[in-house]
Design a protein around this motif. Structure first.
Motif, PDB file in Angstrom:
ATOM      1  N   TYR A 106      -5.644   8.467  -8.991  1.00 56.00           N
ATOM      2  CA  TYR A 106      -4.590   7.480  -9.197  1.00 56.00           C
ATOM      3  C   TYR A 106      -4.609   6.403  -8.115  1.00 56.00           C
ATOM      4  N   CYS A 107      -4.872   6.807  -6.875  1.00 57.48           N
ATOM      5  CA  CYS A 107      -5.010   5.801  -5.806  1.00 57.48           C
ATOM      6  C   CYS A 107      -6.160   4.855  -6.113  1.00 57.48           C
ATOM      7  N   ASP A 159       0.826  -1.207   0.000  1.00 63.81           N
ATOM      8  CA  ASP A 159       0.000   0.000   0.000  1.00 63.81           C
ATOM      9  C   ASP A 159       0.862   1.259   0.000  1.00 63.81           C
ATOM     10  N   THR A 160       1.933   1.248   0.781  1.00 65.81           N
ATOM     11  CA  THR A 160       2.840   2.400   0.822  1.00 65.81           C
ATOM     12  C   THR A 160       3.485   2.621  -0.536  1.00 65.81           C
ATOM     13  N   ARG A 161       3.896   1.545  -1.171  1.00 67.19           N
ATOM     14  CA  ARG A 161       4.518   1.646  -2.492  1.00 67.19           C
ATOM     15  C   ARG A 161       3.530   2.202  -3.517  1.00 67.19           C
ATOM     16  N   LYS A 162       2.292   1.730  -3.448  1.00 69.94           N
ATOM     17  CA  LYS A 162       1.273   2.239  -4.377  1.00 69.94           C
ATOM     18  C   LYS A 162       1.020   3.722  -4.151  1.00 69.94           C
ATOM     19  N   ARG A 163       0.951   4.125  -2.881  1.00 65.29           N
ATOM     20  CA  ARG A 163       0.697   5.535  -2.596  1.00 65.29           C
ATOM     21  C   ARG A 163       1.840   6.416  -3.082  1.00 65.29           C
ATOM     22  N   GLU A 164       3.068   5.910  -2.995  1.00 65.14           N
ATOM     23  CA  GLU A 164       4.181   6.728  -3.485  1.00 65.14           C
ATOM     24  C   GLU A 164       4.092   6.922  -4.997  1.00 65.14           C
ATOM     25  N   ALA A 177       1.412   6.751  -6.834  1.00 70.76           N
ATOM     26  CA  ALA A 177       0.255   7.617  -7.082  1.00 70.76           C
ATOM     27  C   ALA A 177       0.599   9.070  -6.770  1.00 70.76           C
ATOM     28  N   ALA A 178       1.313   9.303  -5.662  1.00 71.21           N
ATOM     29  CA  ALA A 178       1.667  10.666  -5.263  1.00 71.21           C
ATOM     30  C   ALA A 178       2.615  11.311  -6.265  1.00 71.21           C
ATOM     31  N   PHE A 179       3.624  10.560  -6.708  1.00 70.85           N
ATOM     32  CA  PHE A 179       4.570  11.106  -7.690  1.00 70.85           C
ATOM     33  C   PHE A 179       3.857  11.476  -8.985  1.00 70.85           C
ATOM     34  N   LEU A 180       3.054  10.560  -9.499  1.00 72.12           N
ATOM     35  CA  LEU A 180       2.367  10.831 -10.766  1.00 72.12           C
ATOM     36  C   LEU A 180       1.332  11.930 -10.607  1.00 72.12           C
ATOM     37  N   ALA A 181       0.720  12.038  -9.418  1.00 72.28           N
ATOM     38  CA  ALA A 181      -0.274  13.086  -9.188  1.00 72.28           C
ATOM     39  C   ALA A 181       0.378  14.465  -9.130  1.00 72.28           C
ATOM     40  N   GLN A 182       1.440  14.590  -8.360  1.00 71.24           N
ATOM     41  CA  GLN A 182       2.105  15.885  -8.257  1.00 71.24           C
ATOM     42  C   GLN A 182       2.657  16.341  -9.608  1.00 71.24           C
TER      43      GLN A 182
END
Length: 264
Positions: A243-244, A72-77, A79-84
């Motif tokens: 993305y999440c 889950d942490t890996r997915k959030r990272e 998602a966060a990178f692509l979102a920003q």
């Protein structure tokens, strides 16, 4: 001929296995294409530039990216990178087809006639005639960012800043360099979203707590954070939530930075 074909097939399988062991095991090409659905739209200046293969190649050169923590942490990272970076390169608008958050990675550099973004810096002096305006997913700007980013990824970006808008792997690498590199007093975006950063007492007093919101603070807190709700932060959150959802992971805490004071 058969031997040659067999070697190619083996190499292809090996590359696939390597990708699946890293970020490729978190985000497939099909999900990447869903996320950045209109990046190859004819109306997007970056049409055809940002490829999944370039993203994976760049990501695999930063071993901790998307590989730190539980799934889950890996997915959030990711998602966060692509979102920003989608916010930084967006071509979306409120009534855009498929919604505004399907239009990330529409731009690869500042449009029009941007300034030089050259400032006096002894360590990273500007090359004659070169401009250091925003390019790539994170829209890296200024000679003092192009210089160290280039050194870190093995490319002379001071003398060839256009490489960030001409080579998609280099382009992704500059964004990932920014993402992975702490700039005191700020932690790295990677540490903030992967749970490696622990806020100090001063951070807690300033409202800076682990989560997606502090990543926005790291990237553009001086303009967007500590000012209540605003469209820029809302846009960053909109991309992140989409993305999440596509990655099938929860959003985590502290999505906004509305009440966070910027880092000093």
């Amino acid at each position: 001929m058969k031997t040659f074909v067999l070697v190619l097939l083996c190499l292809s399988s090996l590359m696939g296995a390597l990708a699946q062991g890293g970020v490729g095991s978190i985000i497939s090409k099909s999900i990447f294409d869903q996320m950045l659905k209109h990046r190859n739209d004819a109306n997007c200046p970056a049409n055809g530039f940002y490829t999944y293969e370039a993203f994976i190649a760049a990501a695999n050169s930063f071993g901790a990216f998307g590989t730190t923590g539980d799934t889950d942490t890996r997915k959030r990272e990711v998602a966060a990178f692509l979102a920003q970076t989608s916010h930084e390169t967006t071509g979306g608008w409120a009534s855009a087809p498929d919604g505004p958050y399907a239009w990330g990675y529409c731009h690869k550099q500042e449009e029009g006639n941007p300034p030089d973004y050259c400032v006096a810096n002894q360590q990273w002096p500007c090359a004659p005639g070169k401009k250091y305006f925003g390019r790539g997913p994170i829209q890296i700007s200024y000679n003092y960012n192009y210089g160290p980013a280039g050194r870190a990824i093995g490319s002379d970006l001071l003398n060839n800043p256009d490489a960030v808008a001409n080579d998609p792997t280099i382009s992704f690498k500059t964004a990932l360099w920014f993402w992975m590199t702490p700039q005191t007093p700020k932690p790295s975006c990677h540490d903030a979203i992967s749970g490696r950063w622990r806020p100090s007492a001063a951070d807690s007093t300033a409202g800076r707590l682990p989560g997606y919101g502090v990543v926005t603070n790291i990237i553009n807190g001086g303009i967007e954070c500590g000012k209540g709700s605003n469209p820029q932060v809302e846009d960053r959150i909109g991309f992140y939530k989409r993305y999440c959802d596509l990655l099938g992971v929860g959003y985590g805490p502290n999505l906004d930075c509305y009440n966070q004071r910027p880092f000093a």
